[in-house]
Design an enzyme around this catalytic site. Structure first.
Site, PDB file in Angstrom:
ATOM      1  N   ASN A  13       4.461 -79.206   1.142  1.00 43.38           N
ATOM      2  CA  ASN A  13       4.802 -77.760   1.114  1.00 43.38           C
ATOM      3  C   ASN A  13       5.470 -77.674   2.427  1.00 43.38           C
ATOM      4  O   ASN A  13       5.103 -77.689   3.549  1.00 43.38           O
ATOM      5  CB  ASN A  13       3.611 -77.053   0.835  1.00 43.38           C
ATOM      6  CG  ASN A  13       3.870 -75.525   1.144  1.00 43.38           C
ATOM      7  OD1 ASN A  13       5.158 -75.146   1.182  1.00 43.38           O
ATOM      8  ND2 ASN A  13       2.891 -74.493   1.259  1.00 43.38           N
ATOM      9  N   TRP A  14       6.903 -77.683   2.444  1.00 41.86           N
ATOM     10  CA  TRP A  14       7.513 -77.482   3.631  1.00 41.86           C
ATOM     11  C   TRP A  14       7.680 -76.089   4.260  1.00 41.86           C
ATOM     12  O   TRP A  14       8.108 -75.760   5.410  1.00 41.86           O
ATOM     13  CB  TRP A  14       9.007 -77.953   3.413  1.00 41.86           C
ATOM     14  CG  TRP A  14       9.080 -79.399   3.171  1.00 41.86           C
ATOM     15  CD1 TRP A  14       8.145 -80.215   3.049  1.00 41.86           C
ATOM     16  CD2 TRP A  14      10.338 -80.145   2.931  1.00 41.86           C
ATOM     17  NE1 TRP A  14       8.684 -81.525   2.745  1.00 41.86           N
ATOM     18  CE2 TRP A  14       9.971 -81.366   2.556  1.00 41.86           C
ATOM     19  CE3 TRP A  14      11.719 -79.740   2.633  1.00 41.86           C
ATOM     20  CZ2 TRP A  14      10.839 -82.372   2.158  1.00 41.86           C
ATOM     21  CZ3 TRP A  14      12.646 -80.816   2.469  1.00 41.86           C
ATOM     22  CH2 TRP A  14      12.268 -82.136   2.194  1.00 41.86           C
ATOM     23  N   LYS A  15       7.148 -75.107   3.538  1.00 41.45           N
ATOM     24  CA  LYS A  15       7.252 -73.624   3.826  1.00 41.45           C
ATOM     25  C   LYS A  15       8.438 -73.063   4.580  1.00 41.45           C
ATOM     26  O   LYS A  15       9.476 -73.613   3.895  1.00 41.45           O
ATOM     27  CB  LYS A  15       5.906 -73.452   5.021  1.00 41.45           C
ATOM     28  CG  LYS A  15       4.572 -73.930   4.356  1.00 41.45           C
ATOM     29  CD  LYS A  15       3.558 -73.608   5.208  1.00 41.45           C
ATOM     30  CE  LYS A  15       2.197 -74.262   4.668  1.00 41.45           C
ATOM     31  NZ  LYS A  15       0.872 -73.623   5.129  1.00 41.45           N
ATOM     32  N   HIS A  98       0.646 -69.242  -3.582  1.00 44.92           N
ATOM     33  CA  HIS A  98       0.245 -69.711  -2.409  1.00 44.92           C
ATOM     34  C   HIS A  98      -0.734 -68.601  -1.450  1.00 44.92           C
ATOM     35  O   HIS A  98      -0.152 -67.461  -1.665  1.00 44.92           O
ATOM     36  CB  HIS A  98       1.211 -70.225  -1.468  1.00 44.92           C
ATOM     37  CG  HIS A  98       0.632 -70.989  -0.322  1.00 44.92           C
ATOM     38  ND1 HIS A  98       0.398 -70.484   0.734  1.00 44.92           N
ATOM     39  CD2 HIS A  98       0.853 -72.319  -0.164  1.00 44.92           C
ATOM     40  CE1 HIS A  98      -0.190 -71.430   1.764  1.00 44.92           C
ATOM     41  NE2 HIS A  98       0.170 -72.583   1.110  1.00 44.92           N
ATOM     42  N   GLU A 100      -0.547 -67.880   1.526  1.00 40.37           N
ATOM     43  CA  GLU A 100       0.135 -66.757   2.156  1.00 40.37           C
ATOM     44  C   GLU A 100       1.075 -66.049   1.535  1.00 40.37           C
ATOM     45  O   GLU A 100       1.239 -64.976   2.104  1.00 40.37           O
ATOM     46  CB  GLU A 100       1.295 -68.022   3.178  1.00 40.37           C
ATOM     47  CG  GLU A 100       0.418 -68.594   4.083  1.00 40.37           C
ATOM     48  CD  GLU A 100       1.153 -69.991   4.577  1.00 40.37           C
ATOM     49  OE1 GLU A 100       2.165 -70.477   4.198  1.00 40.37           O
ATOM     50  OE2 GLU A 100       0.301 -71.157   4.990  1.00 40.37           O
ATOM     51  N   GLU A 170      -7.059 -74.015  -2.171  1.00 37.89           N
ATOM     52  CA  GLU A 170      -6.829 -74.393  -0.798  1.00 37.89           C
ATOM     53  C   GLU A 170      -7.620 -73.203  -0.112  1.00 37.89           C
ATOM     54  O   GLU A 170      -7.072 -71.965  -0.226  1.00 37.89           O
ATOM     55  CB  GLU A 170      -5.203 -73.936  -0.625  1.00 37.89           C
ATOM     56  CG  GLU A 170      -4.328 -74.998  -1.006  1.00 37.89           C
ATOM     57  CD  GLU A 170      -2.973 -74.996  -0.438  1.00 37.89           C
ATOM     58  OE1 GLU A 170      -2.617 -75.923   0.176  1.00 37.89           O
ATOM     59  OE2 GLU A 170      -2.236 -73.959  -0.463  1.00 37.89           O
ATOM     60  N   GLY A 176      -3.703 -74.687   7.935  1.00 36.76           N
ATOM     61  CA  GLY A 176      -3.003 -74.695   9.263  1.00 36.76           C
ATOM     62  C   GLY A 176      -3.873 -74.447  10.270  1.00 36.76           C
ATOM     63  O   GLY A 176      -3.448 -74.238  11.407  1.00 36.76           O
ATOM     64  N   SER A 216      -5.171 -78.626   5.909  1.00 36.95           N
ATOM     65  CA  SER A 216      -5.276 -79.424   6.945  1.00 36.95           C
ATOM     66  C   SER A 216      -5.495 -80.817   6.719  1.00 36.95           C
ATOM     67  O   SER A 216      -6.520 -81.672   7.102  1.00 36.95           O
ATOM     68  CB  SER A 216      -6.391 -78.908   7.904  1.00 36.95           C
ATOM     69  OG  SER A 216      -6.025 -77.666   8.448  1.00 36.95           O
ATOM     70  N   GLY A 237       0.782 -79.246   4.136  1.00 34.20           N
ATOM     71  CA  GLY A 237       1.684 -78.347   4.538  1.00 34.20           C
ATOM     72  C   GLY A 237       2.027 -78.996   6.007  1.00 34.20           C
ATOM     73  O   GLY A 237       3.051 -79.915   5.971  1.00 34.20           O
ATOM     74  N   GLY A 238       1.445 -78.791   7.185  1.00 38.73           N
ATOM     75  CA  GLY A 238       2.300 -79.053   8.601  1.00 38.73           C
ATOM     76  C   GLY A 238       2.205 -80.710   8.348  1.00 38.73           C
ATOM     77  O   GLY A 238       3.342 -81.039   8.979  1.00 38.73           O
TER      78      GLY A 238
END
Ligand code: PGA
Length: 260
Positions: A13-15, A98, A100, A170, A176, A216, A237-238
């Protein structure tokens, strides 16, 4: 409930990251690094990069997804993107709900339900995200929150329509933050999700449903997470922005004696 029928899926997930040039470079690296991967691989790129990433991934098994969609097919919805437009640019998948989006952009379960219907109608594979906040976990409300998100989000479907669905568990407190759920915590939540889905739409569908863990995930913890019998993949993600770390995640290795 381990199942060899459930092909693992590792998704990045490149956000809201990456320029076009950076997106192309990362997509190429993911494509090259996915050869002989043990499962399927997907990337969820920002809307702006979907077209160039689709070009890079053309003819490769790496799947492309958007990070959100609007439920209407077209119309006066400034700033929104429809399922048909996402499909048209070359996506096979989309994230929905998601955390977010739930937390920062007021995504409701009612809208999530409409977005799922729109994704299915366009032939996209939706990845429905569910998960509890730290306060909810500490108040012993994790299962209740997951149950509501599933019951409301998945309301009113014909069971056959849900066949392509993927769910991502999630926990919000793990996203994150560097605080990954332990393999036991992930397994417990995934099993609960699978049982809830079985109650809602039948054992046959639920036993084939892929449930990804997100929060994470790193090259260091992916193997033990993937060894859990109800963990069918990862939403990253990250760590999905960094090569070679993401390639190591794609190429996860199950420890000897793993149950899945
Ligand atoms: P993270 O994000 O891997 O950076 O925790 C996961 C996600 O938000 O999908």
């Amino acid at each position: 409930m381990a199942s060899s029928l459930r092909k693992p899926l590792i998704a990045g997930n490149w956000k809201m990251h990456l320029t076009l040039a950076e997106s192309v470079a990362l997509a190429k690296a993911v494509k090259d690094g996915s050869a002989n991967a043990p499962g399927e691989v997907a990337v969820f790129a920002p809307f702006t990069a979907l077209s160039v990433v689709a070009e890079v991934l053309k003819g490769s098994p790496v799947r492309l997804g958007a990070q959100d969609l609007h439920w209407e097919t077209h119309g006066a919805y400034t700033g929104e993107v429809s399922a048909n437009q996402i499909k048209d640019v070359g996506c096979q998948m989309t994230l929905i709900a998601h955390s977010e989006r739930r937390r920062l952009f007021h995504e409701t379960d009612e809208n999530v339900n409409k977005k799922l219907k729109a994704a299915f109608a366009a032939g996209l594979v939706p990845v429905l995200c569910v998960g509890e906040t730290l306060e909810e976990r500490e108040a012993q409300r994790t299962f209740k929150v997951l149950q509501t998100q599933l019951e409301e989000g998945l309301k009113g479907f014909a069971p056959a329509a849900l066949a392509p669905l993927v769910i991502a568990y999630e926990p919000v407190w793990a996203i994150g933050t560097g605080k990954t759920a332990t393999p036991d915590q992930a397994q417990e939540a995934h099993l609960f999700i699978r049982k809830t889905c079985a109650r809602l739409y039948g054992e046959a569908w639920a036993s084939g449903l892929r449930i990804l863990y997100g929060g994470s995930v790193t090259p260091e913890n992916v193997d033990t997470l993937m060894a859990q019998p109800d963990v069918d993949g990862a939403l990253v993600g990250g760590a999905s922005l960094k090569v070679p770390g993401f390639i190591r995640i794609i190429q996860f290795q199950l420890p000897a004696g793993a149950k899945r």
